[in-house]
Design an enzyme around this catalytic site. Structure first.
Site, PDB file in Angstrom:
ATOM      1  N   HIS B  12     -45.245  40.926  47.403  1.00 13.16           N
ATOM      2  CA  HIS B  12     -45.228  39.938  48.495  1.00 13.16           C
ATOM      3  C   HIS B  12     -43.799  39.516  48.868  1.00 13.16           C
ATOM      4  O   HIS B  12     -43.535  38.351  49.148  1.00 13.16           O
ATOM      5  CB  HIS B  12     -46.130  38.738  48.162  1.00 13.16           C
ATOM      6  N   HIS B  59     -43.553  29.690  45.362  1.00 12.40           N
ATOM      7  CA  HIS B  59     -42.135  29.825  45.002  1.00 12.40           C
ATOM      8  C   HIS B  59     -41.411  28.517  45.320  1.00 12.40           C
ATOM      9  O   HIS B  59     -40.597  28.455  46.231  1.00 12.40           O
ATOM     10  CB  HIS B  59     -41.495  30.973  45.785  1.00 12.40           C
ATOM     11  N   HIS B 193     -38.605  43.566  39.575  1.00 13.00           N
ATOM     12  CA  HIS B 193     -37.475  42.981  40.308  1.00 13.00           C
ATOM     13  C   HIS B 193     -36.879  41.827  39.511  1.00 13.00           C
ATOM     14  O   HIS B 193     -37.564  41.174  38.730  1.00 13.00           O
ATOM     15  CB  HIS B 193     -37.841  42.546  41.726  1.00 13.00           C
ATOM     16  N   GLU B 240     -44.423  38.491  37.597  1.00 17.12           N
ATOM     17  CA  GLU B 240     -45.480  38.267  38.599  1.00 17.12           C
ATOM     18  C   GLU B 240     -46.648  39.247  38.451  1.00 17.12           C
ATOM     19  O   GLU B 240     -47.761  38.971  38.911  1.00 17.12           O
ATOM     20  CB  GLU B 240     -44.903  38.392  40.022  1.00 17.12           C
TER      21      GLU B 240
END
Lengths: 128, 280
Positions: B12, B59, B193, B240
């Protein structure tokens, strides 16, 4: 305390744990305030005066003024909160990430296009 | 009764949303990312789900350090796109399905998963970018969406095993809802990431592809991956991926892989995407 803290041994990486969260609470809440356009305007108009409204340490305030993100991470800043600062500056996540690695944005973007930084360094990009 | 017809997983990345919103999706950098979802858009236009149960993480948009729920379910009528520091994304308001959301809440809490109930929250790129990737740029989202937010920002996040078990409870809850609904469950975020510190830019294609293999064929093994392995191998934000395990837990053991896509990079991130037909 007997918590497992083995995640602290990963080079070039700060996990936002209880200790960091306590240290960075006011810094991160300052960052949250920048989600409102009126606060972004007031911050831009006089950054130091705006920072002085928050119960942050002097070192945290200087880190914000210098946009020194690695320093802010070590002082309890979390990257998703710090993102509100570089969003206010009109900067992308990639440009902010580049500054944390000591690379120019162009060098960092080239590294990502070449497959990113592999944990074992096997594609020639530095491990850390 | 409600049926879970498929599971979808996707990264996302906020820059994907920005690329779409700014009309850059055909540029050479972004075209390969969006092409990975061409099949998906055609597929979902035929599937026409009534409800998407969308697992994502906030976030620092709806939840600051004032309040950090580990698992939060959106039971409200609607959820507005969040202003993440540069204005809200120009995407439609998300409409919930309060009746199903409350049913799931009751069932899952009575199965010992202590959810936080949310009636009002804004939804950030974690939720809206997957909708954009799957549905494009419609004037209104074509189905109801139940937002399900997982804390992966403040350590410790829930374990992969806990997420997988929660997924099973959510699946049971949905299947016991007394309305004929076509429900999909989506798990979002990842893949490898790291957005912070001197190690920013970390990508691990081997880890990611092994995770995709396990998620499809051996989810029990995927659920046993410990927190430290995600962080060391897939980067601090690679954690995540535990949210994909909630999706997988809600599906049956056997699934039929309809689509698999992997691409590096989108900004700082490896993009992964699966469509799993439930029941194989």
């Amino acid at each position: 305390m007997s918590e497992d803290t083995s995640y602290r041994n990963i080079p070039g990486t700060i996990i936002f744990d209880a200790e960091m969260s306590r240290r960075g609470y006011h810094l991160n809440q300052f960052c949250m305030s920048l989600m409102k356009a009126e606060n972004r305007d007031r911050f831009r108009a006089d950054e130091r005066a705006y920072l002085d409204e928050w119960k942050m340490t002097e070192e945290q305030k200087l880190g914000v003024l210098a946009r020194d993100y690695n320093r802010l991470l070590s002082l309890g800043g979390n990257v998703y909160f710090l993102a509100k600062i570089f969003a206010t500056d009109g900067k992308s996540f990639q440009s902010a990430a580049a500054t944390m690695t000591g690379m120019s944005q162009e060098e960092y973007a080239a590294m990502m296009l070449s497959g990113g930084r592999r944990p074992d360094g096997s594609n020639g990009n530095k491990v850390v | 009764m409600a049926r879970i017809t498929a599971g979808v997983s996707t990264s996302h990345v906020p820059a994907i949303g920005a690329a779409l919103d700014l009309g850059k999706s055909a540029e050479p950098y972004w075209a390969p990312v969006f092409q990975g979802f061409d099949f998906s858009k055609r597929w979902i236009a035929e599937e026409k789900p009534d409800v998407v149960f969308l697992v994502y993480n906030d976030h620092a948009s709806a939840f600051s350090l004032d309040l950090i729920p580990t698992f939060a379910i959106g039971c409200g009528e609607e959820f507005k796109p969040a202003d993440e520091g540069f204005g809200a994304r120009p995407v439609p308001v998300v409409h919930g399905h309060p009746e199903l959301a409350w049913h799931i809440t009751q069932s899952v809490i009575q199965d010992d998963f202590d959810l936080t109930i949310v009636n009002k929250m804004d939804v950030d790129h974690g939720l809206t970018v997957p909708l954009s990737l799957m549905f494009g740029q419609p004037d209104a989202w074509p189905c109801k969406v139940i937002p399900f937010a997982v804390n992966v920002v403040q350590y410790p996040p829930p374990s992969g095993a806990r997420c997988y078990a929660l997924g099973k409870a959510i699946g049971k809850a949905i299947r016991s809802f007394d309305q004929d609904l076509n429900v999909q469950i989506w798990g979002t975020g990842g893949m490898s990431h790291q957005l912070q510190g001197p190690r920013a830019g970390l990508i691990n294609q081997e880890f990611d592809n092994k995770f995709l293999d396990l998620l499809i064929n051996d989810p029990e093994a995927a659920a046993r991956i410990p927190h430290i392995d995600y962080v060391r191998e897939a980067g601090s934000e690679g954690i995540e991926l535990v949210m994909w395990l909630i999706m997988r837990g809600a599906l049956e053991a056997n699934v039929d892989l309809l689509h698999r896509f992997y691409h590096v990079p989108a900004s700082n991130t490896a993009v992964g995407h699966l469509i799993l037909k439930n029941g194989g």
